[in-house]
Motif scaffolding. Structure first.
Motif, PDB file in Angstrom:
ATOM      1  N   GLU A   1       2.999  -8.802 -12.055  1.00 54.72           N
ATOM      2  CA  GLU A   1       2.726  -7.612 -11.259  1.00 54.72           C
ATOM      3  C   GLU A   1       1.352  -7.031 -11.561  1.00 54.72           C
ATOM      4  O   GLU A   1       0.770  -7.289 -12.603  1.00 54.72           O
ATOM      5  N   PHE A   2       0.872  -6.217 -10.623  1.00 49.23           N
ATOM      6  CA  PHE A   2      -0.397  -5.525 -10.807  1.00 49.23           C
ATOM      7  C   PHE A   2      -0.345  -4.196 -10.053  1.00 49.23           C
ATOM      8  O   PHE A   2       0.545  -3.966  -9.235  1.00 49.23           O
ATOM      9  N   THR A   3      -1.309  -3.329 -10.361  1.00 47.51           N
ATOM     10  CA  THR A   3      -1.440  -2.069  -9.633  1.00 47.51           C
ATOM     11  C   THR A   3      -2.840  -1.995  -9.048  1.00 47.51           C
ATOM     12  O   THR A   3      -3.792  -2.573  -9.583  1.00 47.51           O
ATOM     13  N   VAL A   4      -2.955  -1.273  -7.940  1.00 52.96           N
ATOM     14  CA  VAL A   4      -4.229  -1.101  -7.251  1.00 52.96           C
ATOM     15  C   VAL A   4      -4.636   0.364  -7.411  1.00 52.96           C
ATOM     16  O   VAL A   4      -3.848   1.272  -7.133  1.00 52.96           O
ATOM     17  N   VAL A   5      -5.861   0.564  -7.870  1.00 52.02           N
ATOM     18  CA  VAL A   5      -6.348   1.900  -8.184  1.00 52.02           C
ATOM     19  C   VAL A   5      -7.630   2.162  -7.402  1.00 52.02           C
ATOM     20  O   VAL A   5      -8.477   1.274  -7.253  1.00 52.02           O
TER      21      VAL A   5
ATOM     22  N   VAL B   1      -2.946   3.528  -5.677  1.00 55.34           N
ATOM     23  CA  VAL B   1      -2.825   3.441  -4.213  1.00 55.34           C
ATOM     24  C   VAL B   1      -1.987   2.253  -3.759  1.00 55.34           C
ATOM     25  O   VAL B   1      -1.647   2.154  -2.582  1.00 55.34           O
ATOM     26  N   GLY B   2      -1.654   1.335  -4.690  1.00 50.33           N
ATOM     27  CA  GLY B   2      -0.875   0.182  -4.288  1.00 50.33           C
ATOM     28  C   GLY B   2      -0.308  -0.563  -5.469  1.00 50.33           C
ATOM     29  O   GLY B   2      -0.681  -0.342  -6.621  1.00 50.33           O
ATOM     30  N   THR B   3       0.634  -1.437  -5.154  1.00 47.93           N
ATOM     31  CA  THR B   3       1.252  -2.305  -6.156  1.00 47.93           C
ATOM     32  C   THR B   3       1.361  -3.697  -5.555  1.00 47.93           C
ATOM     33  O   THR B   3       1.261  -3.875  -4.331  1.00 47.93           O
ATOM     34  N   GLY B   4       1.591  -4.657  -6.410  1.00 45.31           N
ATOM     35  CA  GLY B   4       1.749  -6.010  -5.876  1.00 45.31           C
ATOM     36  C   GLY B   4       2.218  -6.974  -6.933  1.00 45.31           C
ATOM     37  O   GLY B   4       2.412  -6.622  -8.091  1.00 45.31           O
ATOM     38  N   SER B   5       2.424  -8.210  -6.481  1.00 49.80           N
ATOM     39  CA  SER B   5       2.793  -9.279  -7.393  1.00 49.80           C
ATOM     40  C   SER B   5       2.066 -10.556  -6.984  1.00 49.80           C
ATOM     41  O   SER B   5       1.871 -10.823  -5.801  1.00 49.80           O
ATOM     42  N   VAL B   6       1.652 -11.297  -8.007  1.00 48.05           N
ATOM     43  CA  VAL B   6       0.958 -12.562  -7.793  1.00 48.05           C
ATOM     44  C   VAL B   6       2.002 -13.625  -7.443  1.00 48.05           C
ATOM     45  O   VAL B   6       3.072 -13.678  -8.056  1.00 48.05           O
TER      46      VAL B   6
ATOM     47  N   LEU C   1       0.857  -1.168   0.000  1.00 52.72           N
ATOM     48  CA  LEU C   1       0.000   0.000   0.000  1.00 52.72           C
ATOM     49  C   LEU C   1       0.903   1.231   0.000  1.00 52.72           C
ATOM     50  O   LEU C   1       1.823   1.332   0.825  1.00 52.72           O
ATOM     51  N   LEU C   2       0.684   2.136  -0.927  1.00 55.26           N
ATOM     52  CA  LEU C   2       1.538   3.313  -1.061  1.00 55.26           C
ATOM     53  C   LEU C   2       1.101   4.427  -0.112  1.00 55.26           C
ATOM     54  O   LEU C   2      -0.098   4.624   0.100  1.00 55.26           O
ATOM     55  N   LYS C   3       2.077   5.153   0.430  1.00 56.79           N
ATOM     56  CA  LYS C   3       1.787   6.328   1.257  1.00 56.79           C
ATOM     57  C   LYS C   3       1.309   7.454   0.350  1.00 56.79           C
ATOM     58  O   LYS C   3       1.753   7.570  -0.789  1.00 56.79           O
ATOM     59  N   ALA C   4       0.428   8.291   0.881  1.00 54.63           N
ATOM     60  CA  ALA C   4      -0.069   9.432   0.122  1.00 54.63           C
ATOM     61  C   ALA C   4       1.095  10.336  -0.268  1.00 54.63           C
ATOM     62  O   ALA C   4       1.919  10.698   0.571  1.00 54.63           O
ATOM     63  N   ASP C   5       1.143  10.653  -1.567  1.00 54.18           N
ATOM     64  CA  ASP C   5       2.215  11.491  -2.088  1.00 54.18           C
ATOM     65  C   ASP C   5       1.674  12.185  -3.333  1.00 54.18           C
ATOM     66  O   ASP C   5       1.842  11.685  -4.442  1.00 54.18           O
ATOM     67  N   GLY C   6       1.031  13.302  -3.147  1.00 53.69           N
ATOM     68  CA  GLY C   6       0.465  14.022  -4.287  1.00 53.69           C
ATOM     69  C   GLY C   6      -0.692  13.276  -4.915  1.00 53.69           C
ATOM     70  O   GLY C   6      -1.749  13.126  -4.316  1.00 53.69           O
ATOM     71  N   GLN C   7      -0.462  12.763  -6.129  1.00 50.41           N
ATOM     72  CA  GLN C   7      -1.532  12.114  -6.890  1.00 50.41           C
ATOM     73  C   GLN C   7      -1.631  10.612  -6.677  1.00 50.41           C
ATOM     74  O   GLN C   7      -2.387   9.939  -7.366  1.00 50.41           O
ATOM     75  N   SER C   8      -0.867  10.047  -5.755  1.00 45.56           N
ATOM     76  CA  SER C   8      -0.936   8.600  -5.528  1.00 45.56           C
ATOM     77  C   SER C   8      -0.892   8.296  -4.041  1.00 45.56           C
ATOM     78  O   SER C   8      -0.567   9.145  -3.220  1.00 45.56           O
ATOM     79  N   GLY C   9      -1.241   7.070  -3.705  1.00 44.71           N
ATOM     80  CA  GLY C   9      -1.183   6.598  -2.323  1.00 44.71           C
ATOM     81  C   GLY C   9      -2.448   6.846  -1.535  1.00 44.71           C
ATOM     82  O   GLY C   9      -3.419   7.407  -2.018  1.00 44.71           O
ATOM     83  N   ARG C  10      -2.403   6.366  -0.288  1.00 44.33           N
ATOM     84  CA  ARG C  10      -3.528   6.493   0.652  1.00 44.33           C
ATOM     85  C   ARG C  10      -3.036   7.096   1.963  1.00 44.33           C
ATOM     86  O   ARG C  10      -1.869   6.977   2.298  1.00 44.33           O
ATOM     87  N   VAL C  11      -3.963   7.680   2.721  1.00 46.05           N
ATOM     88  CA  VAL C  11      -3.614   8.190   4.049  1.00 46.05           C
ATOM     89  C   VAL C  11      -4.102   7.265   5.147  1.00 46.05           C
ATOM     90  O   VAL C  11      -3.614   7.315   6.262  1.00 46.05           O
ATOM     91  N   SER C  12      -5.060   6.388   4.822  1.00 51.31           N
ATOM     92  CA  SER C  12      -5.619   5.507   5.843  1.00 51.31           C
ATOM     93  C   SER C  12      -5.349   4.042   5.496  1.00 51.31           C
ATOM     94  O   SER C  12      -5.143   3.693   4.343  1.00 51.31           O
TER      95      SER C  12
END
Length: 127
Positions: free
Chosen positions: A109-113, A119-124, A42-53
């Motif tokens: 790989e995949f991305t979470v939107v 808001v996130g990245t991952g791998s299967v 889960l990505l930290k909030a940074d401008g146009q990407s990530g989450r705060v919670s």
């Protein structure tokens, strides 16, 4: 006679083996509602990407797999030992998607939107 042996040895060392056809790894397909084991960050909030919670199990983001042209809505299940995932952290998890998805073996790989925002990245975790 020695010249014949030398020429024979030289020609056998120079013979080329026929090139073996390169095996193209078939993508792995997961049917709709299949449980897909993943590592999720889960990505930290940074401008146009990530989450705060943080997120918890049953979080339902859009997930983009490189082989698919569409986003799939997937339900995230976190392990019981770690019931939430904070921004900036990674965890093993599982996805259950509403449609079939395909993953490249060489790059699973995949991305979470969420709302069009990454808001996130991952791998299967392929077998």
């Amino acid at each position: 006679m020695a010249a014949v042996v030398a020429v024979s040895a030289l020609s056998s060392g120079c013979s080329k083996k026929p090139a073996e056809p390169q095996a193209t790894a078939e993508p792995v397909a997961f049917k709709a509602q299949a449980v897909i084991p993943v590592n999720l960050t889960l990505l930290k909030a940074d401008g146009q990407s990530g989450r705060v919670s943080p997120i918890t199990s049953n979080y339902r983001p859009q997930v983009r797999f490189p082989l698919g042209s569409l986003e799939a809505t997937c339900t995230v299940q976190l392990p019981a030992a770690a019931p939430s995932l904070e921004p900036g952290q990674s965890s093993s998890a599982s996805l259950t998607c509403d449609t079939e998805v395909r993953v490249e073996r060489a790059k699973p790989e995949f991305t979470v939107v969420e709302g069009g925002k990454l808001v996130g990245t991952g791998s299967v975790q392929l077998p």
